[in-house]
Structure formats: structure tokens, C-alpha cells
Design an enzyme around this catalytic site. Structure first.
Site, PDB file in Angstrom:
ATOM      1  N   TYR A  37      35.861  -0.502  52.836  1.00 22.86           N
ATOM      2  CA  TYR A  37      35.781   0.713  52.022  1.00 22.86           C
ATOM      3  C   TYR A  37      36.512   0.519  50.702  1.00 22.86           C
ATOM      4  O   TYR A  37      35.988   0.855  49.625  1.00 22.86           O
ATOM      5  CB  TYR A  37      36.389   1.881  52.812  1.00 22.86           C
ATOM      6  CG  TYR A  37      36.487   3.174  52.042  1.00 22.86           C
ATOM      7  CD1 TYR A  37      35.344   3.864  51.639  1.00 22.86           C
ATOM      8  CD2 TYR A  37      37.723   3.709  51.706  1.00 22.86           C
ATOM      9  CE1 TYR A  37      35.441   5.058  50.935  1.00 22.86           C
ATOM     10  CE2 TYR A  37      37.832   4.900  51.008  1.00 22.86           C
ATOM     11  CZ  TYR A  37      36.683   5.561  50.626  1.00 22.86           C
ATOM     12  OH  TYR A  37      36.784   6.735  49.920  1.00 22.86           O
ATOM     13  N   GLU A  59      36.547  15.148  52.356  1.00 31.52           N
ATOM     14  CA  GLU A  59      37.978  15.307  52.108  1.00 31.52           C
ATOM     15  C   GLU A  59      38.491  16.566  52.803  1.00 31.52           C
ATOM     16  O   GLU A  59      39.617  16.590  53.311  1.00 31.52           O
ATOM     17  CB  GLU A  59      38.269  15.362  50.609  1.00 31.52           C
ATOM     18  CG  GLU A  59      37.991  14.069  49.852  1.00 31.52           C
ATOM     19  CD  GLU A  59      38.982  12.950  50.160  1.00 31.52           C
ATOM     20  OE1 GLU A  59      39.973  13.209  50.858  1.00 31.52           O
ATOM     21  OE2 GLU A  59      38.739  11.818  49.700  1.00 31.52           O
ATOM     22  N   TRP A  67      42.157   9.373  56.955  1.00 30.76           N
ATOM     23  CA  TRP A  67      40.868   9.030  56.380  1.00 30.76           C
ATOM     24  C   TRP A  67      40.089   8.084  57.287  1.00 30.76           C
ATOM     25  O   TRP A  67      38.864   8.143  57.364  1.00 30.76           O
ATOM     26  CB  TRP A  67      41.039   8.427  54.994  1.00 30.76           C
ATOM     27  CG  TRP A  67      39.717   8.056  54.382  1.00 30.76           C
ATOM     28  CD1 TRP A  67      39.247   6.808  54.128  1.00 30.76           C
ATOM     29  CD2 TRP A  67      38.680   8.952  53.972  1.00 30.76           C
ATOM     30  NE1 TRP A  67      37.980   6.863  53.585  1.00 30.76           N
ATOM     31  CE2 TRP A  67      37.616   8.173  53.476  1.00 30.76           C
ATOM     32  CE3 TRP A  67      38.559  10.340  53.972  1.00 30.76           C
ATOM     33  CZ2 TRP A  67      36.434   8.737  52.998  1.00 30.76           C
ATOM     34  CZ3 TRP A  67      37.377  10.902  53.491  1.00 30.76           C
ATOM     35  CH2 TRP A  67      36.339  10.106  53.009  1.00 30.76           C
TER      36      TRP A  67
END
Length: 241
Positions: A37, A59, A67
Site C-alpha cells: 500500500y 477513513e 488502517w
């Protein structure tokens, strides 16, 4: 994504020593998924309406979680929310909500699911409002290589208009901010337009993820990857369409 410091130790499943040893922000070495990522997505400009709507929602789903938890479920979120097409999600019904609450592949939080649907509707309202509001109309952002980003009206214009004139230049974790005057202002603007789960810290993480600010550490192989900011941290001025 709000960066959470990790050990910085590369996982054993990485394919090459060169990949493991590249200089990265500490959290990016937490797993192969996080390295992928970081290396290929985080900090690259996202300018499409659907792309920004997706990031706002993800988010929001991250609130109170890591995350990594969200990223591991991203494909499931995309299935559940029609690839984050706001035109489709805006039509989700109470029955759809109940079905999503039974979907163990996503985060089964009623407030967050309702926020994603409400954010889709707010995104569509921004499209209509842009026809009358100059602050929501598109513009160009010149890049350092002579190219430019074409920022569309509506949600993209609202989000990208909050790009700061300068970006941070961190060399270690404690120099990376968790919010900024611009993230506070953008959070306030999004809330005004009906978006939810958009606090200043969440929105700063969004701004990092989509390239609006560059908090890659100085020395990282991804520093300045967005091409928005010069080595001294400044960007070019917006150009009205």
C-alpha cells in the site's frame, strides 16, 4: 491514514531483500500488505469523485480501528458499497442497511454504514451546488514536472482546494502532524455539507493518503511521489478553469 509506528521490521514474506530494505515511513514495514500500500498507493493523487468518496468513507470506518483492519477488508467494502459509486449508494434503503449489518466481511457498525450512505447523498448534493457556488467549481493544480491535475467540480474541488501551500518535511515519527489548519477547515466544510465521521484528524489522514499533503519522511523512496510539492515543500498556485 493516521500513521501508527510499528517495529519497522520487514515481514519474512516479502519477495526481495531490496524491497525489504527500501527506506520507508516506519508504519509501512508492519506487513507485506502495508508495504504494498505504501509503495504503490499512499500519497499518490486521488482526484476522482468516486475515489475521494471512497477514501472519506474508509477513513470514517477506520475510526477506533487500525488502517490495516480496513485495508484487509477493502475489497469487501467495495463489493458492499458498489465500488463506492455515490449514485448507487445514495439509493440504499433501510433494508440494505440491515443486510450490510449482517455482512461479516466489513465493519458492521450501523453509524458508520449510515454515514457512508449519507456521504454518498452529500456527494451528489455537492455536484448540484457546484453549479452555483464558485468555491465548488473545478480548477487545475500545476505539478512540478510541468503536467497538471485537473480537479473536477463538487467533492474533488472542495477537498483539493484545501491543499496547503507548503507540506511538512518530517525526518522521524514525532515530526508527522496528526492534523493541520487545512484539515480543520476541510472537516468543518465537509460537515457543513452533510458529511459524517470527518473530524480533523480523520481528514488529515485522508489528505495524506490522497496526496494533498506529503508526509513521507525525508529520505523515503516515496518522498515527493505526488509531484505536487517542490523539494522545499512549496506547491504551485491553483489555476481557475
Amino acid at each position: 491514514m493516521t500513521a501508527s509506528p510499528s517495529s519497522g521490521t520487514a515481514a519474512s514474506d516479502d519477495s526481495t531483500a531490496n524491497s525489504r530494505n527500501l527506506p520507508r515511513t516506519a508504519w509501512a514495514n508492519g506487513s507485506a500488505m502495508m508495504r504494498e500500500y505504501y509503495d504503490h498507493e499512499w500519497g499518490l493523487p486521488v482526484i476522482s469523485e468516486a475515489g475521494l468518496y471512497e477514501r472519506v468513507c474508509l477513513e470514517g470506518f477506520q475510526a477506533g480501528l487500525s488502517w490495516a483492519t480496513i485495508l484487509a477488508r477493502r475489497d469487501a467494502f467495495r463489493r458492499a458499497f458498489a465500488d463506492f459509486d455515490p449514485d448507487v449508494v445514495a439509493k440504499y434503503t433501510d433494508q440494505t442497511v440491515e443486510e450490510l449489518l449482517q455482512d461479516a466481511s466489513i465493519i458492521r457498525s450501523r453509524p458508520k454504514i449510515m454515514a457512508a450512505i449519507g456521504n454518498a447523498r452529500a456527494t451528489l448534493e455537492l455536484r448540484e451546488a457546484a453549479e452555483q457556488d464558485p468555491m465548488l467549481q473545478g480548477f487545475s493544480l500545476p505539478l512540478q514536472d510541468g503536467d497538471s491535475l485537473q480537479i473536477a467540480s463538487g467533492l474533488p474541488a472542495l477537498v483539493w482546494s484545501h491543499a496547503p501551500e507548503t507540506t511538512p518535511s518530517p525526518t522521524r515519527a514525532d515530526e508527522v502532524p496528526t492534523q493541520s489548519p487545512e484539515s480543520v477547515a476541510l472537516a468543518r466544510a465537509l460537515k457543513k455539507h452533510g458529511f459524517r465521521f470527518v473530524g480533523p484528524t480523520t481528514i488529515f489522514a485522508l489528505m495524506e493518503a490522497v496526496g494533498i499533503v506529503d508526509t513521507h519522511w525525508v529520505g523515503s523512496h516515496k518522498r515527493a511521489v505526488s509531484k505536487i510539492y517542490a523539494p522545499d515543500g512549496h506547491r504551485h498556485a491553483f489555476v481557475a478553469d
